[in-house]
Design a protein around this motif. Sequence first.
Motif, PDB file in Angstrom:
ATOM      1  N   ASN A  72       1.039  -1.300   0.082  1.00 48.71           N
ATOM      2  CA  ASN A  72      -0.067  -0.059   0.131  1.00 48.71           C
ATOM      3  C   ASN A  72       0.764   1.207  -0.034  1.00 48.71           C
ATOM      4  OD1 ASN A  72      -1.891   1.882   0.460  1.00 48.71           O
ATOM      5  ND2 ASN A  72      -2.766   0.972   2.089  1.00 48.71           N
ATOM      6  N   PRO A  73       1.195   1.963  -1.241  1.00 56.08           N
ATOM      7  CA  PRO A  73       1.953   3.025  -1.035  1.00 56.08           C
ATOM      8  C   PRO A  73       1.384   4.273  -0.868  1.00 56.08           C
ATOM      9  CG  PRO A  73       1.116   2.715  -3.588  1.00 56.08           C
ATOM     10  CD  PRO A  73       0.519   1.469  -2.531  1.00 56.08           C
ATOM     11  N   THR A  74      -0.144   4.218  -0.400  1.00 58.66           N
ATOM     12  CA  THR A  74      -0.669   5.567   0.037  1.00 58.66           C
ATOM     13  C   THR A  74      -0.681   5.697   1.489  1.00 58.66           C
ATOM     14  OG1 THR A  74      -2.989   4.369   0.100  1.00 58.66           O
ATOM     15  CG2 THR A  74      -2.229   5.205  -2.095  1.00 58.66           C
ATOM     16  N   LEU A  75      -0.098   4.986   2.229  1.00 63.52           N
ATOM     17  CA  LEU A  75       0.086   5.256   3.783  1.00 63.52           C
ATOM     18  C   LEU A  75       0.568   6.337   3.856  1.00 63.52           C
ATOM     19  CD1 LEU A  75       0.870   1.758   4.724  1.00 63.52           C
ATOM     20  CD2 LEU A  75      -1.327   2.724   4.659  1.00 63.52           C
ATOM     21  N   SER A  76       0.228   6.923   5.271  1.00 64.36           N
ATOM     22  CA  SER A  76       0.889   8.247   5.761  1.00 64.36           C
ATOM     23  C   SER A  76       2.212   7.964   6.187  1.00 64.36           C
ATOM     24  CB  SER A  76      -0.114   8.935   6.892  1.00 64.36           C
ATOM     25  OG  SER A  76       0.020   7.930   8.060  1.00 64.36           O
ATOM     26  N   ALA A  77       3.138   8.880   6.517  1.00 65.32           N
ATOM     27  CA  ALA A  77       4.323   8.740   7.122  1.00 65.32           C
ATOM     28  C   ALA A  77       4.262   8.094   8.424  1.00 65.32           C
ATOM     29  CB  ALA A  77       5.078   9.937   7.305  1.00 65.32           C
ATOM     30  N   ASN A  78       3.209   8.430   9.234  1.00 68.09           N
ATOM     31  CA  ASN A  78       3.076   7.822  10.620  1.00 68.09           C
ATOM     32  C   ASN A  78       2.762   6.286  10.551  1.00 68.09           C
ATOM     33  OD1 ASN A  78       3.844  10.197  12.165  1.00 68.09           O
ATOM     34  ND2 ASN A  78       1.637  10.593  12.220  1.00 68.09           N
ATOM     35  N   GLU A  79       2.200   5.941   9.459  1.00 69.89           N
ATOM     36  CA  GLU A  79       1.677   4.510   9.164  1.00 69.89           C
ATOM     37  C   GLU A  79       2.630   3.662   8.666  1.00 69.89           C
ATOM     38  OE1 GLU A  79      -3.289   4.936   8.075  1.00 69.89           O
ATOM     39  OE2 GLU A  79      -1.699   5.267   6.616  1.00 69.89           O
ATOM     40  N   ARG A  80       3.542   4.338   7.894  1.00 66.21           N
ATOM     41  CA  ARG A  80       4.729   3.533   7.504  1.00 66.21           C
ATOM     42  C   ARG A  80       5.692   3.293   8.412  1.00 66.21           C
ATOM     43  NH1 ARG A  80       4.558   7.529   3.220  1.00 66.21           N
ATOM     44  NH2 ARG A  80       6.518   7.989   3.987  1.00 66.21           N
ATOM     45  N   LYS A  81       5.819   4.461   9.273  1.00 69.09           N
ATOM     46  CA  LYS A  81       6.619   4.244  10.662  1.00 69.09           C
ATOM     47  C   LYS A  81       6.521   3.001  11.378  1.00 69.09           C
ATOM     48  CE  LYS A  81       9.015   6.710  14.306  1.00 69.09           C
ATOM     49  NZ  LYS A  81       8.608   5.326  15.265  1.00 69.09           N
ATOM     50  N   ALA A  82       4.967   3.036  11.568  1.00 68.94           N
ATOM     51  CA  ALA A  82       4.450   2.123  12.581  1.00 68.94           C
ATOM     52  C   ALA A  82       4.515   0.584  11.887  1.00 68.94           C
ATOM     53  CB  ALA A  82       2.922   2.149  12.765  1.00 68.94           C
ATOM     54  N   GLY A  83       4.534   0.240  10.650  1.00 70.71           N
ATOM     55  CA  GLY A  83       4.601  -0.923   9.968  1.00 70.71           C
ATOM     56  C   GLY A  83       6.048  -1.239   9.978  1.00 70.71           C
ATOM     57  N   LEU A  84       7.186  -0.383   9.745  1.00 70.54           N
ATOM     58  CA  LEU A  84       8.368  -0.597   9.775  1.00 70.54           C
ATOM     59  C   LEU A  84       8.919  -1.065  11.312  1.00 70.54           C
ATOM     60  CD1 LEU A  84      10.050   2.239   7.469  1.00 70.54           C
ATOM     61  CD2 LEU A  84       9.456  -0.361   7.119  1.00 70.54           C
ATOM     62  N   ASP A  85       8.237  -0.388  12.334  1.00 70.38           N
ATOM     63  CA  ASP A  85       8.695  -0.668  13.757  1.00 70.38           C
ATOM     64  C   ASP A  85       8.279  -2.018  13.979  1.00 70.38           C
ATOM     65  OD1 ASP A  85       9.698   1.650  14.108  1.00 70.38           O
ATOM     66  OD2 ASP A  85       7.958   2.721  14.903  1.00 70.38           O
ATOM     67  N   THR A  86       7.055  -2.597  13.363  1.00 67.17           N
ATOM     68  CA  THR A  86       6.703  -3.764  13.533  1.00 67.17           C
ATOM     69  C   THR A  86       7.833  -4.845  13.099  1.00 67.17           C
ATOM     70  OG1 THR A  86       4.300  -3.218  13.496  1.00 67.17           O
ATOM     71  CG2 THR A  86       4.810  -5.450  13.125  1.00 67.17           C
ATOM     72  N   ILE A  87       8.115  -4.571  11.883  1.00 73.41           N
ATOM     73  CA  ILE A  87       9.155  -5.457  11.264  1.00 73.41           C
ATOM     74  C   ILE A  87      10.304  -5.499  11.916  1.00 73.41           C
ATOM     75  CG2 ILE A  87      10.489  -5.726   9.274  1.00 73.41           C
ATOM     76  CD1 ILE A  87       8.333  -4.635   7.553  1.00 73.41           C
ATOM     77  N   TYR A  88      10.846  -4.226  12.586  1.00 70.13           N
ATOM     78  CA  TYR A  88      12.111  -4.335  13.380  1.00 70.13           C
ATOM     79  C   TYR A  88      11.839  -5.154  14.605  1.00 70.13           C
ATOM     80  CZ  TYR A  88      13.152  -0.230  10.159  1.00 70.13           C
ATOM     81  OH  TYR A  88      13.619   0.477   8.992  1.00 70.13           O
ATOM     82  N   SER A  89      10.613  -4.919  15.323  1.00 70.51           N
ATOM     83  CA  SER A  89      10.567  -5.934  16.245  1.00 70.51           C
ATOM     84  C   SER A  89      10.650  -7.408  16.325  1.00 70.51           C
ATOM     85  CB  SER A  89       9.140  -5.259  16.953  1.00 70.51           C
ATOM     86  OG  SER A  89       8.850  -6.063  18.235  1.00 70.51           O
ATOM     87  N   ARG A  90       9.933  -7.668  15.073  1.00 71.42           N
ATOM     88  CA  ARG A  90      10.234  -9.034  14.826  1.00 71.42           C
ATOM     89  C   ARG A  90      11.422  -9.509  14.576  1.00 71.42           C
ATOM     90  NH1 ARG A  90       5.169 -10.979  12.103  1.00 71.42           N
ATOM     91  NH2 ARG A  90       3.837  -9.785  13.090  1.00 71.42           N
ATOM     92  N   LEU A  91      12.511  -8.604  14.017  1.00 69.02           N
ATOM     93  CA  LEU A  91      13.786  -9.026  13.637  1.00 69.02           C
ATOM     94  C   LEU A  91      14.540  -9.168  14.968  1.00 69.02           C
ATOM     95  CD1 LEU A  91      14.820  -6.893  10.631  1.00 69.02           C
ATOM     96  CD2 LEU A  91      14.463  -9.149  10.639  1.00 69.02           C
ATOM     97  N   GLU A  92      14.340  -8.135  15.910  1.00 67.72           N
ATOM     98  CA  GLU A  92      14.845  -8.133  17.401  1.00 67.72           C
ATOM     99  C   GLU A  92      14.724  -9.324  18.009  1.00 67.72           C
ATOM    100  OE1 GLU A  92      13.597  -4.576  19.147  1.00 67.72           O
ATOM    101  OE2 GLU A  92      14.925  -3.221  17.975  1.00 67.72           O
ATOM    102  N   GLY A  93      13.618  -9.905  17.925  1.00 69.80           N
ATOM    103  CA  GLY A  93      13.202 -11.093  18.602  1.00 69.80           C
ATOM    104  C   GLY A  93      13.244 -11.153  20.197  1.00 69.80           C
ATOM    105  N   PRO A  94      12.820 -12.092  20.885  1.00 71.35           N
ATOM    106  CA  PRO A  94      12.874 -12.150  22.137  1.00 71.35           C
ATOM    107  C   PRO A  94      14.304 -11.579  22.882  1.00 71.35           C
ATOM    108  CG  PRO A  94      12.577 -14.082  21.481  1.00 71.35           C
ATOM    109  CD  PRO A  94      13.040 -13.295  20.000  1.00 71.35           C
ATOM    110  N   LYS A  95      15.580 -11.482  22.359  1.00 68.86           N
ATOM    111  CA  LYS A  95      16.578 -11.172  22.777  1.00 68.86           C
ATOM    112  C   LYS A  95      16.667  -9.790  22.614  1.00 68.86           C
ATOM    113  CE  LYS A  95      18.907 -15.535  22.310  1.00 68.86           C
ATOM    114  NZ  LYS A  95      20.126 -16.421  22.119  1.00 68.86           N
ATOM    115  N   LYS A  96      15.946  -9.059  21.707  1.00 70.74           N
ATOM    116  CA  LYS A  96      16.306  -7.647  21.502  1.00 70.74           C
ATOM    117  C   LYS A  96      17.508  -7.494  20.926  1.00 70.74           C
ATOM    118  CE  LYS A  96      12.054  -6.754  22.998  1.00 70.74           C
ATOM    119  NZ  LYS A  96      10.992  -6.227  21.973  1.00 70.74           N
ATOM    120  N   GLU A  97      17.874  -8.051  19.648  1.00 74.46           N
ATOM    121  CA  GLU A  97      19.140  -7.805  19.454  1.00 74.46           C
ATOM    122  C   GLU A  97      18.875  -6.861  18.364  1.00 74.46           C
ATOM    123  OE1 GLU A  97      22.353 -10.227  16.499  1.00 74.46           O
ATOM    124  OE2 GLU A  97      20.905 -11.338  17.539  1.00 74.46           O
TER     125      GLU A  97
END
Length: 217
Positions: free
Chosen positions: A70-95
């Motif tokens: 979805n290329p029409t998302l606002s800057a805040n919505e894109r940031k929230a989505g990317l933060d979700t991806i980063y959280s998955r990458l960090e995992g339980p150990k918060k790497e």
Amino acid sequence: MLAVARKTSLAPALGLGQRAASAIALKYSNAVYGAALAKSPQVLNKVHSELATISTTIAQDPGLTTFIQNPTLSANERKAGLDTIYSRLEGPKKEPVSEITKNLLGVLSENGRLGETQGVIEGFNELVGKYRGELNVVVTSAALLPKDVLSRLETALKQSQAGQKAKVLKVANKVNPTVLGGLVVDFGDKTIDLSVQSRVTKLNTVLQRLYSYSVSV
């Protein structure tokens, strides 16, 4: 930082085949590969692992699939989505996630190109494979191929010029019912189309030309 120009275009490039998507995303693939390798082989491995996790996460999460397409998302919505991806990458150990991976996703987001994420990762994986001396072969068929057929195909590929140059040969079988029968073999930048669908398409083209000729006379 990745050497990729930031654009404001929001035009998505959806519905493209794997080869087309990889061609559009090539500059991003090359940029992230060059940036990671310039740091060290260890950083390259880390980014490779992170992008593999992103690819799997997106494929398994319909919400994230919708997000990147979805290329029409606002800057805040894109940031929230990317933060979700980063959280998955960090995992339980918060790497911590590498800055190269974060910068890649940030540039794709700002350029309205998040829909190209999978294509970028595929291109990056090809570059890493070449760096490691790997030859990744994707065999597409209408149904899963028996193990003995894949084994014979792998043996034949190892005897090819490209196979002999590779340190490691990896063969993956993908299913696509539209090929009807036969095989489509992708390796490196080459495609061998032995599918029934390809033959049907060629036959239809010939018939259309014959029909056009008969009408004109």
